[in-house]
Design a protein around this motif. Sequence first.
Motif, PDB file in Angstrom:
ATOM      1  N   PHE A 155      -4.861  50.931  97.639  1.00  0.00           N
ATOM      2  CA  PHE A 155      -4.874  49.602  97.026  1.00  0.00           C
ATOM      3  C   PHE A 155      -4.808  49.736  95.503  1.00  0.00           C
ATOM      4  N   PHE A 156      -5.659  50.594  94.939  1.00  0.00           N
ATOM      5  CA  PHE A 156      -5.666  50.771  93.483  1.00  0.00           C
ATOM      6  C   PHE A 156      -4.376  51.424  92.990  1.00  0.00           C
ATOM      7  N   LYS A 157      -3.867  52.388  93.727  1.00  0.00           N
ATOM      8  CA  LYS A 157      -2.605  53.032  93.351  1.00  0.00           C
ATOM      9  C   LYS A 157      -1.491  51.984  93.279  1.00  0.00           C
ATOM     10  N   ALA A 158      -1.432  51.125  94.294  1.00  0.00           N
ATOM     11  CA  ALA A 158      -0.416  50.061  94.312  1.00  0.00           C
ATOM     12  C   ALA A 158      -0.630  49.090  93.155  1.00  0.00           C
ATOM     13  N   TYR A 159      -1.887  48.793  92.862  1.00  0.00           N
ATOM     14  CA  TYR A 159      -2.192  47.877  91.748  1.00  0.00           C
ATOM     15  C   TYR A 159      -1.665  48.447  90.432  1.00  0.00           C
ATOM     16  N   TRP A 160      -1.916  49.730  90.199  1.00  0.00           N
ATOM     17  CA  TRP A 160      -1.443  50.349  88.959  1.00  0.00           C
ATOM     18  C   TRP A 160       0.083  50.380  88.901  1.00  0.00           C
ATOM     19  N   LEU A 161       0.738  50.652  90.024  1.00  0.00           N
ATOM     20  CA  LEU A 161       2.201  50.647  90.046  1.00  0.00           C
ATOM     21  C   LEU A 161       2.750  49.235  89.881  1.00  0.00           C
ATOM     22  N   GLU A 162       2.110  48.281  90.519  1.00  0.00           N
ATOM     23  CA  GLU A 162       2.548  46.879  90.457  1.00  0.00           C
ATOM     24  C   GLU A 162       2.430  46.320  89.040  1.00  0.00           C
ATOM     25  N   ARG A 163       1.297  46.545  88.408  1.00  0.00           N
ATOM     26  CA  ARG A 163       1.006  45.959  87.102  1.00  0.00           C
ATOM     27  C   ARG A 163       1.379  46.842  85.922  1.00  0.00           C
ATOM     28  N   GLY A 164       1.529  48.132  86.173  1.00  0.00           N
ATOM     29  CA  GLY A 164       1.798  49.062  85.085  1.00  0.00           C
ATOM     30  C   GLY A 164       0.503  49.470  84.397  1.00  0.00           C
ATOM     31  N   THR A 165       0.600  50.462  83.540  1.00  0.00           N
ATOM     32  CA  THR A 165      -0.558  50.925  82.776  1.00  0.00           C
ATOM     33  C   THR A 165      -0.148  51.049  81.320  1.00  0.00           C
ATOM     34  N   ARG A 166      -1.125  51.018  80.437  1.00  0.00           N
ATOM     35  CA  ARG A 166      -0.794  51.114  79.013  1.00  0.00           C
ATOM     36  C   ARG A 166      -0.791  52.549  78.510  1.00  0.00           C
ATOM     37  N   GLY A 167      -1.240  53.482  79.330  1.00  0.00           N
ATOM     38  CA  GLY A 167      -1.295  54.876  78.903  1.00  0.00           C
ATOM     39  C   GLY A 167      -2.446  55.093  77.932  1.00  0.00           C
ATOM     40  N   GLY A 168      -2.499  56.278  77.377  1.00  0.00           N
ATOM     41  CA  GLY A 168      -3.557  56.580  76.416  1.00  0.00           C
ATOM     42  C   GLY A 168      -3.810  58.068  76.324  1.00  0.00           C
ATOM     43  N   THR A 169      -4.832  58.400  75.564  1.00  0.00           N
ATOM     44  CA  THR A 169      -5.195  59.799  75.362  1.00  0.00           C
ATOM     45  C   THR A 169      -6.640  59.997  75.798  1.00  0.00           C
ATOM     46  N   ILE A 170      -6.872  61.017  76.603  1.00  0.00           N
ATOM     47  CA  ILE A 170      -8.220  61.362  77.050  1.00  0.00           C
ATOM     48  C   ILE A 170      -8.703  62.504  76.167  1.00  0.00           C
ATOM     49  N   THR A 171      -9.786  62.245  75.459  1.00  0.00           N
ATOM     50  CA  THR A 171     -10.334  63.269  74.559  1.00  0.00           C
ATOM     51  C   THR A 171     -11.647  63.838  75.086  1.00  0.00           C
ATOM     52  N   GLU A 172     -12.276  63.121  76.046  1.00  0.00           N
ATOM     53  CA  GLU A 172     -13.538  63.577  76.639  1.00  0.00           C
ATOM     54  C   GLU A 172     -13.439  63.535  78.152  1.00  0.00           C
ATOM     55  N   TRP A 173     -14.151  64.439  78.792  1.00  0.00           N
ATOM     56  CA  TRP A 173     -14.224  64.464  80.255  1.00  0.00           C
ATOM     57  C   TRP A 173     -15.641  64.868  80.643  1.00  0.00           C
ATOM     58  N   ASN A 174     -16.295  64.033  81.398  1.00  0.00           N
ATOM     59  CA  ASN A 174     -17.680  64.274  81.822  1.00  0.00           C
ATOM     60  C   ASN A 174     -18.594  64.574  80.631  1.00  0.00           C
ATOM     61  N   GLY A 175     -18.400  63.803  79.572  1.00  0.00           N
ATOM     62  CA  GLY A 175     -19.276  63.939  78.413  1.00  0.00           C
ATOM     63  C   GLY A 175     -18.949  65.092  77.489  1.00  0.00           C
ATOM     64  N   GLN A 176     -17.920  65.870  77.789  1.00  0.00           N
ATOM     65  CA  GLN A 176     -17.569  67.013  76.936  1.00  0.00           C
ATOM     66  C   GLN A 176     -16.227  66.753  76.263  1.00  0.00           C
ATOM     67  N   THR A 177     -16.134  67.134  75.008  1.00  0.00           N
ATOM     68  CA  THR A 177     -14.882  66.987  74.273  1.00  0.00           C
ATOM     69  C   THR A 177     -13.882  68.019  74.773  1.00  0.00           C
ATOM     70  N   LEU A 178     -12.672  67.553  75.044  1.00  0.00           N
ATOM     71  CA  LEU A 178     -11.621  68.454  75.518  1.00  0.00           C
ATOM     72  C   LEU A 178     -11.008  69.216  74.352  1.00  0.00           C
ATOM     73  N   GLU A 179     -10.749  70.476  74.581  1.00  0.00           N
ATOM     74  CA  GLU A 179     -10.114  71.295  73.548  1.00  0.00           C
ATOM     75  C   GLU A 179      -8.691  70.806  73.292  1.00  0.00           C
ATOM     76  N   HIS A 180      -8.001  70.441  74.382  1.00  0.00           N
ATOM     77  CA  HIS A 180      -6.633  69.921  74.287  1.00  0.00           C
ATOM     78  C   HIS A 180      -6.610  68.536  74.919  1.00  0.00           C
ATOM     79  N   PRO A 181      -6.567  67.487  74.113  1.00  0.00           N
ATOM     80  CA  PRO A 181      -6.555  66.130  74.670  1.00  0.00           C
ATOM     81  C   PRO A 181      -5.370  65.928  75.620  1.00  0.00           C
ATOM     82  N   ILE A 182      -5.581  65.079  76.609  1.00  0.00           N
ATOM     83  CA  ILE A 182      -4.548  64.789  77.604  1.00  0.00           C
ATOM     84  C   ILE A 182      -3.928  63.437  77.268  1.00  0.00           C
TER      85      ILE A 182
END
Length: 163
Positions: free
Chosen positions: A95-122
Amino acid sequence: MRRLPNEIRDEVKEAIADSAEAVRLDIIANAPEDEGDLKRSVAAKFSSDKLAVYVGPGARGAMIQSRRTGSPFATRTDTGKKKISPSARKDLMQFFKAYWLERGTRGGTITEWNGQTLEHPITIPPLPALRFIERAWDGNREWAKQRINAAVRNALDKVVRRR
């Protein structure tokens, strides 16, 4: 409508089921190609009285989550009731996968994961809205409304003639 005898409601239930099936088939035809799980998850899930229906990917999971929390988008997964089953969780993911495909996403950059700063942002690129569910509904809307309205008129005519 719910208070009418079953034999009078049957035509309305059939019209709703026919409309749901037409939309379901068009969603499958319009859905993007992926691993196949999205298209396989497209279903019509009816209410207990068959007078309402959810149609789309992960319909079963969305309906269960709506019943439990009031919305398929609720972030709570435990409302004091039995936890959601693994198969319903998979449906909800579709359901959520279809919602994201239907509506689109704005994208972005992930700099933290589980409270830790990523060495290489995604960086996640934006995804354009595909509107495959909307197109399926738009292609069947007028026919479904006419079919269901005719069935309701017939049901009401039967009630009037019984008196």
